[in-house]
Each structure stands twice: as structure tokens, then as C-alpha cells.
Design a protein around this motif. Structure first.
Motif, PDB file in Angstrom:
ATOM      1  N   MET A   1     -29.592  46.181 -12.931  1.00 36.34           N
ATOM      2  CA  MET A   1     -29.002  45.586 -14.112  1.00 36.34           C
ATOM      3  C   MET A   1     -30.119  44.983 -14.965  1.00 36.34           C
ATOM      4  SD  MET A   1     -25.611  45.944 -13.533  1.00 36.34           S
ATOM      5  CE  MET A   1     -24.626  44.873 -14.504  1.00 36.34           C
ATOM      6  N   VAL A   2     -29.917  45.102 -16.265  1.00 37.65           N
ATOM      7  CA  VAL A   2     -30.872  44.539 -17.221  1.00 37.65           C
ATOM      8  C   VAL A   2     -30.119  43.660 -18.212  1.00 37.65           C
ATOM      9  CG1 VAL A   2     -32.564  46.395 -17.031  1.00 37.65           C
ATOM     10  CG2 VAL A   2     -30.717  46.594 -18.676  1.00 37.65           C
ATOM     11  N   GLU A   3     -30.831  42.724 -18.792  1.00 35.81           N
ATOM     12  CA  GLU A   3     -30.206  41.788 -19.722  1.00 35.81           C
ATOM     13  C   GLU A   3     -29.993  42.438 -21.084  1.00 35.81           C
ATOM     14  OE1 GLU A   3     -31.573  37.802 -21.963  1.00 35.81           O
ATOM     15  OE2 GLU A   3     -31.782  37.767 -19.779  1.00 35.81           O
ATOM     16  N   LEU A   4     -28.761  42.358 -21.560  1.00 37.31           N
ATOM     17  CA  LEU A   4     -28.428  42.836 -22.902  1.00 37.31           C
ATOM     18  C   LEU A   4     -28.625  41.724 -23.914  1.00 37.31           C
ATOM     19  CD1 LEU A   4     -27.230  44.866 -24.930  1.00 37.31           C
ATOM     20  CD2 LEU A   4     -24.954  44.087 -24.192  1.00 37.31           C
ATOM     21  N   THR A   5     -28.102  40.537 -23.608  1.00 41.82           N
ATOM     22  CA  THR A   5     -28.216  39.404 -24.519  1.00 41.82           C
ATOM     23  C   THR A   5     -27.948  38.112 -23.777  1.00 41.82           C
ATOM     24  OG1 THR A   5     -27.550  38.567 -26.701  1.00 41.82           O
ATOM     25  CG2 THR A   5     -25.795  39.415 -25.286  1.00 41.82           C
ATOM     26  N   ARG A   6     -28.265  37.000 -24.433  1.00 40.75           N
ATOM     27  CA  ARG A   6     -27.940  35.646 -23.958  1.00 40.75           C
ATOM     28  C   ARG A   6     -27.204  34.954 -25.084  1.00 40.75           C
ATOM     29  NH1 ARG A   6     -32.442  33.111 -20.312  1.00 40.75           N
ATOM     30  NH2 ARG A   6     -33.376  35.003 -19.510  1.00 40.75           N
ATOM     31  N   THR A   7     -26.175  34.189 -24.732  1.00 40.78           N
ATOM     32  CA  THR A   7     -25.438  33.495 -25.782  1.00 40.78           C
ATOM     33  C   THR A   7     -24.651  32.317 -25.230  1.00 40.78           C
ATOM     34  OG1 THR A   7     -23.869  33.769 -27.604  1.00 40.78           O
ATOM     35  CG2 THR A   7     -23.410  34.997 -25.597  1.00 40.78           C
ATOM     36  N   ASN A   8     -24.386  31.364 -26.103  1.00 38.30           N
ATOM     37  CA  ASN A   8     -23.458  30.278 -25.823  1.00 38.30           C
ATOM     38  C   ASN A   8     -22.176  30.467 -26.619  1.00 38.30           C
ATOM     39  OD1 ASN A   8     -24.966  28.727 -24.013  1.00 38.30           O
ATOM     40  ND2 ASN A   8     -26.142  27.836 -25.674  1.00 38.30           N
TER      41      ASN A   8
END
Length: 75
Positions: A1-8
Motif C-alpha cells: 500500500m502507498v499513500e494517496l493523500t493526507r487530510t483532516n
């Protein structure tokens, strides 16, 4: 798995997971519990992870959603 995005952004997060699923892409949201436990200061963002083979398609979906969200918003 790889990171697509980070968000709050809870709305973006919910929409993104739904949109990815609708396109047959499994997404895993990490750090949700930690984000809730730290309170409302938004110091810890939730990460959306996808399989590496789905990353290009997932990025397209994310960008389409961001473009739609910003459509008509004056800056």
C-alpha cells in the motif's frame, strides 16, 4: 500500500473513500483513531492508502474531486 493523500477534511475523506470504492479501488484510512484522540487541533492527519497498482487511477479520482470542489469558488 502507498499513500494517496493526507487530510483532516472529513467530507473529502468520506467522498474519496466512496469514489475509490465505486471505481473498484480498495482504500485503507490510517490514523483515524489517533486523529480523534488528539482532539480538535487537527495535528494528525488521516492517511488514505491504496495498492501501488491503483495509485495512478486513484490520483485521477482525487484530482477530479478536488477540481469539482473548487469549481466556482472565488479566491
Amino acid at each position: 500500500m502507498v499513500e494517496l493523500t493526507r487530510t483532516n477534511d472529513a467530507v473529502l475523506l468520506s467522498w474519496l473513500v466512496y469514489a475509490l470504492d465505486a471505481d473498484g479501488i480498495e482504500a485503507v484510512v490510517l490514523d483515524g483513531f489517533t486523529s480523534v484522540m488528539e482532539g480538535s487541533i487537527s495535528a494528525i492527519q488521516r492517511r488514505v492508502m491504496v495498492a501501488e497498482g491503483n495509485l495512478a487511477r486513484a490520483r485521477l479520482i482525487l484530482h477530479e474531486g478536488e477540481r469539482a470542489a473548487n469549481n466556482g469558488v472565488s479566491q
